[in-house]
Structure formats: structure tokens, C-alpha cells
Write a protein that holds these residues in place. Structure first.
Motif, PDB file in Angstrom:
ATOM      1  N   ASP A  24       0.925  -1.134  -0.087  1.00 36.16           N
ATOM      2  CA  ASP A  24       0.053  -0.076  -0.083  1.00 36.16           C
ATOM      3  C   ASP A  24       0.954   0.991   0.007  1.00 36.16           C
ATOM      4  O   ASP A  24       0.379   2.135  -0.657  1.00 36.16           O
ATOM      5  CB  ASP A  24      -1.064   0.077   1.107  1.00 36.16           C
ATOM      6  CG  ASP A  24      -2.193  -0.544   1.009  1.00 36.16           C
ATOM      7  OD1 ASP A  24      -2.387  -1.289  -0.001  1.00 36.16           O
ATOM      8  OD2 ASP A  24      -3.210  -0.568   1.538  1.00 36.16           O
ATOM      9  N   TYR A 319     -17.066  -6.140   3.073  1.00 31.13           N
ATOM     10  CA  TYR A 319     -15.594  -6.010   2.813  1.00 31.13           C
ATOM     11  C   TYR A 319     -14.754  -7.052   3.353  1.00 31.13           C
ATOM     12  O   TYR A 319     -15.042  -7.546   4.483  1.00 31.13           O
ATOM     13  CB  TYR A 319     -15.317  -4.565   3.472  1.00 31.13           C
ATOM     14  CG  TYR A 319     -13.747  -4.206   3.514  1.00 31.13           C
ATOM     15  CD1 TYR A 319     -13.232  -3.784   2.426  1.00 31.13           C
ATOM     16  CD2 TYR A 319     -13.104  -4.649   4.471  1.00 31.13           C
ATOM     17  CE1 TYR A 319     -11.861  -3.445   2.180  1.00 31.13           C
ATOM     18  CE2 TYR A 319     -11.600  -4.821   4.484  1.00 31.13           C
ATOM     19  CZ  TYR A 319     -10.966  -3.917   3.320  1.00 31.13           C
ATOM     20  OH  TYR A 319      -9.653  -3.839   3.233  1.00 31.13           O
ATOM     21  N   GLN A 324      -7.530  -5.739  -0.783  1.00 31.29           N
ATOM     22  CA  GLN A 324      -6.473  -4.680  -0.888  1.00 31.29           C
ATOM     23  C   GLN A 324      -5.483  -5.463  -2.058  1.00 31.29           C
ATOM     24  O   GLN A 324      -4.772  -4.772  -2.694  1.00 31.29           O
ATOM     25  CB  GLN A 324      -5.712  -4.879   0.302  1.00 31.29           C
ATOM     26  CG  GLN A 324      -4.471  -4.157   0.513  1.00 31.29           C
ATOM     27  CD  GLN A 324      -3.709  -3.972   1.799  1.00 31.29           C
ATOM     28  OE1 GLN A 324      -4.638  -3.066   2.426  1.00 31.29           O
ATOM     29  NE2 GLN A 324      -2.950  -4.732   2.178  1.00 31.29           N
TER      30      GLN A 324
HETATM   31  N1  ARG Z   1      -5.804  -0.591   2.564  1.00 32.93           N
HETATM   32  C1  ARG Z   1      -7.303  -1.064   2.629  1.00 32.93           C
HETATM   33  C2  ARG Z   1      -7.537  -1.779   1.483  1.00 32.93           C
HETATM   34  O1  ARG Z   1      -7.166  -1.436   0.275  1.00 32.93           O
HETATM   35  C3  ARG Z   1      -7.979   0.095   2.940  1.00 32.93           C
HETATM   36  C4  ARG Z   1      -9.246  -0.345   3.628  1.00 32.93           C
HETATM   37  C5  ARG Z   1      -8.920  -0.776   4.812  1.00 32.93           C
HETATM   38  N2  ARG Z   1     -10.316  -1.219   5.560  1.00 32.93           N
HETATM   39  C6  ARG Z   1     -10.367  -2.090   6.332  1.00 32.93           C
HETATM   40  N3  ARG Z   1     -11.477  -2.230   7.195  1.00 32.93           N
HETATM   41  N4  ARG Z   1      -9.126  -2.662   7.186  1.00 32.93           N
HETATM   42  O2  ARG Z   1      -8.700  -2.503   1.277  1.00 32.93           O
END
Ligand code: ARG
Length: 445
Positions: A24, A319, A324
Motif C-alpha cells: 500500500d 468488505y 487490497q
Molecule cells: N488498504 C485497505 C484496502 O485496500 C484500505 C481499507 C481498510 N479497511 C479496513 N477495514 N481494514 O482495502
């Protein structure tokens, strides 16, 4: 010690942090500008529903604009110990504005923030890809027009078959790009919908005005259902990747043809020496490495939709951090495609064509069908004419007439390049990038 947006006094093991942050730090740099734009739209909306004060908004916007300019210059960095772009922007803001900076995250989650960033990123990149494809298209059409009277052998089974021309060959790849743009346009429509306001994937109890952020960011519409909006993570990338795979297939094939045609046994095309590379042992070598690498990279690009599908395919609703990983595949793929396009534009403009290929008698038989057709026009039944010419060839009596007359649409004598260009212009016009540009300009005012 790293500090995170989600710190509550407990510490997470450093190795766990390193593993979960992944790439990231490097890839989120591509998202920085877009993250800031998203925040500008979000807080403008928060002010309209009373979650940010009237006098606070301009202060926050001015500071975000400064961060945007840093990102625009390519000078945005994610500092040591900071997890991602979203954390870095908030950190810069709170460092400057204190508690005011901490207000911007109301009604939002990093889940919809990264969704939004990826859509804004993809939207911008699609615009650049369209621009590059149009440039390549123009080069190909201009080469097609320039060499419309230069004949070359056409092949089936890679055996010499019928007369073709460089007008047809260049023009074929131009027209292929038209269809590739249609697919990219469909992907663009899916990209150009606003997920912001879906928050962690289930919306918010704040009375968010999602239509307002949709308009501020120049989206065609929102992804309405907040659960579906979150499902769009990875789906948008896969869809765009499919369109990219289409473009990659076109230029990969063009690259393979070009490798073959610059080979000495074909001798159809030559590369200027500055476009070739040498050998460490064979002093005579001028190799078409650019075409070979383009071919390999384009083959890799065609595997990108599969790679994304492998990440997505067994995820249920909601989610997951798995998503990621999609960034690690998608962002480099976009950069790779643009690189291949730029090289192909450069090199296709410079190739030199052999205008006398068909003088070589080894290609005489490609005119056999012309002779059959001539006899058929004079009244001989086609099957009899076919047989007569076949026997002449067997007996060594065949004499080719190399003056050919192809008149129908899309044939050697009637390429229809103007009509192909009109199709391209129509498709590109349908992207309506102007609307997006105006919205972003207004947001940055
Ligand atoms: N780097 C994370 C991604 O790409 C950002 C979002 C993080 N969200 C979480 N609930 N940990 O998914």
C-alpha cells in the motif's frame, strides 16, 4: 512505533503490520490525488448537512487543495509508520489544523474511501488509455492510407493465400481498436458511478447527501444500494481489466506480426536502427526486442482479469482485506498497458515497408483466385475455372496477372478508412470526459 487511525491503546505486532500493509505504501501513491478529491467532496457535503461548520469548510478545503497540489507534482509521500494514503492525508490535515482535521471522517469508512479512490483513479487512467489508443489509431490509419497501394501476401494456415496490402494490415489493427474502445466504454460506465456514502458497506445514520457528492465528483450516477456499492470493489477492476485485455490482445497480435514481418525470411518491414537492440556475441544483430516484450507484456495483461477473479471468486458479501490485493494487480497492469501503447505508437510510426515484396515469384500463386475470378467473369463456371487454374499450376503453366481490382467495402481497393475513423470518433465522444473535467475543476476552485 507505528500509529494507526484505529489505535485504541493496544499495540499490533510490527510483523503483522508489515504483512497487512503490504504494498500500500507504494501503490497508494497513485491514489493520493483522488483520495484528496474525495475528501473535498465529502466535507463539502458534510457542511451542507451541518456536520462541519460554515467557517470550517473553507479552511479544510484550502488545506486539502495544498495536499492535492503536492500529489499532483508527484511529491506526496507516505511517512514511515503510516499505514496508507487515507491515514497520511488525515495526518497531514490534523498536523496543520488540529481537531478540525479529525472531523472529516464522519459518515465515511476507509472501505468506501478506497472504493472511491480506485474509481477515480480508474476513471482518470481510462481517459489516458483512450487518448493513447486514439494516438495509435491515428498512426495506424495514416500508415494504412500511405501504403494503401502496397501489396503483401495474405496468409491462411501461415501458407501464402491471397493478395493483401499494407493498407489492409495497418487498417485492420486500427479497426480492432474501435471495438476495444466499445468494451472500454462499457467498463467506463460501470466505473463512473459513485460508491461514496456506503461507508463500511452498510451506509450511515448521518443524513448523507449522496447525490451531492455524486455531482461534485462528476459521476454519471451513484452505486445506489450501499451493499452493492461495496460489492463493486474488485468488480470494477475486473471489468476494466477485461477491456484492457482486449486492447492488449490487439497490440500483442500486432507485435507478433511485426516480429514476423521484420524477420529476414519475410523481409516485409524494417525497423530503424534506433528501435532495435544488439547482441553481445553476433555483431550483425538488430533485434526487435520492443515487439517481443510488448507481446509478452500483452500476454501477461490478458491474464489480469483471471488474477482478479481468483481473489474475488470465493468472497461472500461485505468488505474483506483480500480486496487490497486487487490493487497490486490492477495498478501495475494499467501502467504496463500505457507503457506498451506508448512504445507501439512510437514504433509503428517509424517502420519502413518493403514496397516490392510481390516481385518475388515465390508469391505468384497468391494470384490464383484472381485468375479463377477472371475466367468466371468471362462466363466459365466457377468450378471449371477453379479446376483449370489448378491444373495450370500443377503443370507449371500458371502466369499471374498482378493487376488486381478489389472494389467492395473493406477490400484492398476500398479500405473505408474514413468510415472506420467515424466509428472511432463516435465511440470516443461517448465517453464524455468533458463533464468529469468540469466537475473536478470546480471542486478545486
Ligand atoms: N488498504 C485497505 C484496502 O485496500 C484500505 C481499507 C481498510 N479497511 C479496513 N477495514 N481494514 O482495502
Amino acid at each position: 512505533m507505528a500509529e494507526h487511525l484505529w489505535d485504541k491503546g493496544n499495540t499490533t505486532n510490527e510483523d503483522i503490520v508489515r504483512f497487512t500493509v503490504g504494498r500500500d505504501i507504494e501503490l497508494d501513491l497513485y491514489l493520493a490525488k483522488h483520495d484528496v478529491l474525495g475528501s473535498m467532496a465529502h466535507i463539502t457535503m458534510l457542511e451542507s448537512i451541518g456536520l462541519i461548520g460554515k467557517e470550517e469548510l473553507p479552511v479544510l478545503l484550502a488545506e486539502l487543495k495544498k495536499i492535492y497540489e503536492i500529489a499532483d507534482k508527484g511529491e506526496f509521500v507516505i511517512e514511515e509508520g503510516v499505514e496508507d494514503v487515507h491515514s497520511q492525508v488525515e495526518l497531514m490535515l490534523t498536523r496543520k489544523l488540529g481537531d478540525l482535521g479529525k472531523k472529516i471522517h464522519s459518515g465515511r469508512s476507509r472501505n468506501d474511501q478506497v472504493l472511491l479512490d480506485m474509481k477515480l483513479y480508474a476513471r482518470t487512467e481510462i481517459q489516458e488509455i483512450v487518448y493513447l489508443c486514439k494516438k495509435l489509431f491515428d498512426v495506424l490509419i495514416s500508415q494504412s492510407n500511405k501504403y494503401k497501394n502496397v501489396l503483401m501476401p495474405g496468409y491462411t494456415h501461415l501458407q501464402i493465400a491471397m493478395p493483401s496490402s499494407f493498407g489492409l494490415w495497418f487498417g485492420a489493427y486500427a479497426e480492432s481498436l474501435v471495438d476495444d474502445m466499445e468494451l472500454l466504454l462499457a467498463a467506463y460506465h460501470i466505473t463512473n458511478r459513485n460508491p461514496l456514502g456506503s461507508a463500511a458497506g452498510y451506509g450511515s445514520s448521518f443524513p448523507l447527501n449522496r447525490q451531492m457528492t455524486t455531482d461534485l465528483l462528476g459521476f454519471d450516477s451513484m452505486d445506489y444500494n450501499v451493499v452493492y456499492a461495496q460489492m463493486g470493489r474488485g468488480k470494477m477492476e475486473k471489468t476494466v481489466a477485461m477491456a484492457i485485455a482486449g486492447i492488449a490482445a490487439t497490440i500483442g497480435k500486432l507485435a507478433f506480426d511485426s516480429c514476423m514481418f521484420t524477420n529476414q525470411n519475410f523481409d516485409f518491414m524494417k525497423l530503424p536502427v534506433e528501435c532495435t537492440t544488439g547482441s553481445s556475441i553476433m555483431p550483425h544483430k538488430k533485434n526487435p526486442d520492443v515487439f517481443e516484450l510488448t507481446r509478452a507484456k500483452c500476454n501477461q495483461l490478458q491474464s489480469v482479469p483471471q488474477q482478479i477473479m481468483m481473489i474475488m471468486s470465493n468472497l461472500p458479501v461485505g468488505y474483506f482485506r483480500d480486496l487490497q490485493q486487487v490493487k497490486e494487480i490492477f495498478i501495475p497492469a494499467i501502467q504496463q498497458l500505457k507503457d506498451c501503447l506508448k512504445m507501439t505508437i512510437y514504433i509503428m510510426d517509424k517502420v519502413k515497408i518493403n514496397e516490392h515484396i510481390l516481385d518475388d515469384p515465390k508469391y505468384d500463386f497468391i494470384f490464383s483466385v484472381e485468375e479463377v475470378n477472371r475466367l468466371a467473369t468471362e462466363g466459365m463456371p466457377f468450378r471449371d475455372a477453379y479446376k483449370k487454374v489448378g491444373i495450370d499450376i500443377e503443370k507449371g503453366n500458371f502466369k499471374p496477372n498482378k493487376n488486381i481490382h478489389h472494389t467492395h467495402e473493406g477490400s484492398i481497393g476500398n479500405l473505408c478508412n474514413d468510415r472506420i475513423s467515424a466509428l472511432m470518433d463516435k465511440t470516443i465522444g461517448d465517453f464524455d470526459f468533458g463533464k468529469v473535467e468540469t466537475a473536478i475543476k470546480n471542486l478545486l476552485k
